[in-house]
Design an enzyme around this catalytic site. Structure first.
Site, mmCIF file in Angstrom:
data_model
loop_
_atom_site.group_PDB
_atom_site.id
_atom_site.type_symbol
_atom_site.label_atom_id
_atom_site.label_comp_id
_atom_site.label_asym_id
_atom_site.label_seq_id
_atom_site.Cartn_x
_atom_site.Cartn_y
_atom_site.Cartn_z
ATOM 1 N N HIS A 166 -4.200 9.532 0.410
ATOM 2 C CA HIS A 166 -5.201 8.458 0.364
ATOM 3 C C HIS A 166 -5.953 8.466 -0.968
ATOM 4 C CE1 HIS A 166 -8.478 6.091 2.754
ATOM 5 N NE2 HIS A 166 -8.434 5.708 1.494
ATOM 6 N N LEU A 183 -5.940 4.018 -7.082
ATOM 7 C CA LEU A 183 -5.661 4.151 -8.523
ATOM 8 C C LEU A 183 -6.128 2.921 -9.311
ATOM 9 C CD1 LEU A 183 -2.148 5.888 -8.451
ATOM 10 C CD2 LEU A 183 -4.418 6.921 -8.668
ATOM 11 N N ASN A 208 -5.510 -1.928 -1.815
ATOM 12 C CA ASN A 208 -6.581 -2.873 -2.192
ATOM 13 C C ASN A 208 -6.784 -2.938 -3.702
ATOM 14 O OD1 ASN A 208 -7.665 -0.296 -2.240
ATOM 15 N ND2 ASN A 208 -9.669 -0.919 -1.486
ATOM 16 N N ASN A 222 -17.962 4.996 1.993
ATOM 17 C CA ASN A 222 -17.718 4.376 3.282
ATOM 18 C C ASN A 222 -16.446 4.956 3.879
ATOM 19 O OD1 ASN A 222 -17.728 2.755 5.478
ATOM 20 N ND2 ASN A 222 -17.204 0.873 4.411
ATOM 21 N N ASP A 257 -9.523 10.270 -0.539
ATOM 22 C CA ASP A 257 -10.051 8.905 -0.672
ATOM 23 C C ASP A 257 -10.642 8.711 -2.080
ATOM 24 O OD1 ASP A 257 -10.753 6.290 -0.191
ATOM 25 O OD2 ASP A 257 -12.332 6.738 1.264
ATOM 26 N N PHE A 313 -19.227 1.312 -2.802
ATOM 27 C CA PHE A 313 -18.938 2.514 -2.022
ATOM 28 C C PHE A 313 -17.839 3.319 -2.720
ATOM 29 C CE2 PHE A 313 -20.405 -0.383 1.400
ATOM 30 C CZ PHE A 313 -21.318 0.427 2.032
#
Ligand SMILES: [Zn+2]
Lengths: 325, 432
Positions: free
Chosen positions: B61, B64, B95, B279, B306, B324
């Protein structure tokens, strides 16, 4: 030079120092001249009352005021908040008075400028000078803060006034209860040792001070309350409900009052109401705050030579050392 | 590339329950043998005495920011940050701008990775077109192009019916669904955990139920569809309870937790520190304890970073306006060794399993093992090296670490992908 960001940051001695300085100004003491100081007003959220009060305070101290009509400034052009603030610092501001819709905005500024920062209300966080006004007003009427029971009633969740008042009263030894509709209470007590309840009766029982907060249904409280009428029915302060408090209780409100919502007219204009006195104390408290932040007066009135000598200024320029209680 | 003998390290290979001092022989970019006292004929010899040799870390996770937001990070800087942290492979979330919802973007990432990346890069594709949560993305085409999982990370799929269809489809093509569990109606405009710090700072809170209600919904749907569900960045004790119970029932679910949720609480947001704004938000000490327990007992399978880079100016704003996310590739191993292995919450082999072997299994990737014949994707760790986190020295283009100034014990000193050295702390210090 120092920052007034939150009453949470101030020790009781500093709070008393500020209240004493404000009281002396209220009693007619001539303010020491802050020769050549410049105070900038950055109001990113309109508040005529608070802004006027700060402008008057700065003028009475003989400071030059830099107004900032934020609506027309570069904020609109996408310049960052911090860029704008730094421009004011570059223009020679010694103190920045900041009102901002984001909690913590003055803290951000304080980390990135070399001048004093005074929080004139940040989001839902704190409004320290309003908290000082409330403390000063109660002290004038009751002669003390320690040992009093203070009930703060209304939209606790979104209220910076409630937070600053709760910190201030708690630090000076009062017991504080925050009360409001369950949907407008925070998930945890915002101040250690302060009670949070949805029971108005518990909050009012035996209270020496009852502070009503303004309900802003059009803003934050929208969605958390069905109607203003419903608020008035459950949390509006009427004469009957105030009978639960002490007969000599003081009734406060940071203004402007929604008459018939937070307070019945009889209560707002009744003998126990000190709302007008709160307004009148506003300018003196802000004078004291500006002087303190600039390091001129309010317990820091040292000649320049003494300030330069580390030993002495460490000893005297820190009002934290003052003993209270 | 030359053949290498890594001599005398503690070789930790959770895929074979192997943990012993041994030599590792690498020929032609592959592991040839793992055994004591191997001959060094014709090899460069690397003395790993006192060091740990493990399969390269795999982060399932990361963000980049490539394509589209390369001022925050790109494939080159992000993969170099990974290599510095001991990672040999990362799965990057969809995303981006544009998002990974078309096979062309998957192909772009794969070809760009071949050109510039310092680790293996596996694209995660969007569940829904444009990450909009309205229509399924071309899942079969994305899988064929090389996507290793599906996720709308950044938000949950809000429509339960759509997610149910996505799960059915994902099962058909054999990809797991990675879900960011968050009910937007409960999070609202929240920026921190809805607890003591939100109350003190006057910030809008995100309640734990915002995560847990979606975890509950997704577990029911995974159970019904048989799809493999992976819960991203678990933050709340309530979610842990639900996952534990579902695993006991045999629901095909796995879960990950980040190093920051294992070490920080909402109180650490301090005076509006935007480098502690992420988040899901940092939660309470009780949540943190539940996460550690769940990691130790296997309820949570994987540690993932993350890694979410943001430029300094983007974070240097009012708290509620800051984006976030925090970065994590260069600190994860040190934080895990110092704060989980150090106090005995995880053993070292378990830490390697959760950061390498298990992610490889969940995504069906090579790596996560030092079996002879495997590509030589490995990390050499100095478990005693004390170092201080200084973001300015990071390979990442961003600086938004929540661990700035922390002193950590344990660090990747050499990383190797397919036998090629991608990070060499000792060499770098000698030449500097
Ligand atoms: Zn993510």
């Amino acid at each position: 030079m120092r920052h007034l960001l939150a009453l949470r940051d101030l020790d009781p001695g500093t709070i008393v120092t500020l209240l004493d300085a404000a009281q002396r100004l209220r009693d007619g003491e001539a303010p020491p001249s802050p020769a050549g100081a410049t105070v900038a007003m950055l109001f990113y959220e309109p508040s005529t009352r608070t802004e006027m009060s700060f402008i008057l305070a700065a003028r009475r101290l003989g400071a030059e005021v830099l107004p900032c009509a934020v609506e027309h400034s570069s904020v609109r052009k996408g310049e960052s908040f911090l860029d704008t603030v730094r421009t004011f610092e570059a223009l020679g501001a010694d103190a920045l008075v900041i009102r901002h819709p984001s909690s913590g905005a003055p803290h951000l500024v304080a980390r990135h400028v070399g001048c004093a920062v005074i929080n004139a209300g940040d989001g839902m966080h704190e409004h320290p000078t309003q908290g000082l006004v409330d403390l000063l007003t109660v002290r004038q009427v009751k002669g003390r803060i320690a040992g009093l029971k203070v009930a703060i009633v209304g939209d606790i969740l979104h209220s910076r006034v409630a937070r600053s008042a709760a910190w201030g009263f708690a630090k000076l030894g009062a017991s504080v209860v925050l009360a409001g509709p369950a949907t407008l209470l925070p998930a945890a007590p915002p101040v250690p040792g302060v009670a949070v309840t949805a029971s108005l009766a518990d909050a009012l029982a035996g209270a020496d001070v009852v502070m009503a907060l303004r309900v802003q249904l059009e803003r934050q409280a929208g969605g958390a309350l069905p109607t203003l009428a419903e608020y008035a029915r459950t949390f509006g302060l009427t004469e009957e409900r105030l009978a639960l408090a002490r007969p000599d209780c003081v009734v406060m409100h940071p203004g402007p009052v929604n008459l018939g919502v937070e307070l019945g007219a009889a209560v707002a204009e009744g003998p126990r109401s000190v709302i007008r006195r709160q307004v009148a104390n506003g300018v003196c408290v802000r004078m004291a705050a500006i002087q303190w932040a600039l390091g001129r007066g309010a317990g820091a009135e040292l000649p320049a030579a003494a300030t330069a000598a580390g030993e002495i200024s460490r000893g005297r320029a820190r009002p934290e050392a003052v003993e209270v209680h | 590339m030359s053949d290498v003998l890594i001599r005398g390290g503690r070789v930790v290979d959770p895929s074979r329950e192997f943990d012993a001092v041994a030599d590792v022989l690498i020929r032609g970019g592959r592991i040839e043998a793992v055994a004591p006292d191997l001959p060094a004929a014709g090899c460069d010899v690397l003395d790993a005495g006192g060091l740990v040799v493990a399969p390269g870390l795999i982060d399932m996770h990361v963000h980049l920011r490539d394509p589209g937001q390369t001022h925050k990070e790109d494939l080159g800087t992000g993969s170099r940050a990974a290599a510095q942290g001991g990672y040999t492979a990362v799965a990057c979330m969809a995303n981006t701008v544009p998002p990974v919802d078309h096979p062309v973007v998957v192909e772009y990432l794969r070809s760009r990775a071949r050109e510039v990346a310092a680790c293996r890069v596996y694209p995660v594709a969007a569940i829904t077109k444009g990450l909009q949560g309205r229509e399924l993305s071309p899942i079969a085409a994305l899988a064929a192009a090389g996507a290793v999982a599906l996720s709308d990370d950044g938000a949950a799929v809000p429509d339960a019916g759509l997610l149910r269809r996505a799960m059915g489809y994902a099962r058909m093509v054999g990809l797991p669904i990675i879900e960011h569990c968050e009910d937007a109606s409960l999070s609202g405009s929240g920026v921190v955990h809805d607890g003591g710090q939100a109350a003190r700072l006057g910030l809008v809170g995100i309640p734990s139920e915002s995560e847990a209600v979606i975890v509950a919904r997704d577990l029911l749907l995974a159970e019904a569809t048989g799809a493999r569900l992976h819960i991203a960045h678990v933050s709340a004790a309530a979610s842990v309870r639900l996952i534990r119970e579902a695993k006991q029932r045999g629901v095909p679910v796995s879960a990950e937790v980040t190093p920051h949720h294992l070490t920080l609480t909402d109180a650490d947001v301090g005076e509006f520190d935007t480098n502690r704004k992420m988040n899901p938000p940092l939660r309470t000490a009780a949540d943190l304890a539940a996460l550690r327990q769940a990691l130790a007992d296997g309820t949570i399978d994987v540690i993932a970073t993350d890694h979410a880079p943001h430029a300094v100016e983007e974070k240097r704003v009012e708290f509620d306006r800051a984006p976030f996310g925090v970065i994590g590739l260069e600190t994860a191993l040190g934080v895990v060794l110092t704060h989980l292995v150090g106090p005995g919450i995880l053993t070292l082999p378990e830490a390697v399993r959760r950061m390498s072997t298990r992610p490889a299994q969940l995504l069906g990737l090579p790596g996560g093992s030092l079996r002879p014949g495997d590509p030589a994707d490995l990390v050499i760790i100095d478990p005693h090296l004390a170092w201080t986190v200084r973001a300015e020295a990071f390979a990442s283009r961003s600086r938004n670490t929540p661990f700035e100034g922390w002193t950590l014990r344990g660090r990747a000193v050499l990383t190797m992908v397919g036998g090629r050295v991608t990070h060499d702390l000792v060499g770098a210090e000698v030449t500097a």
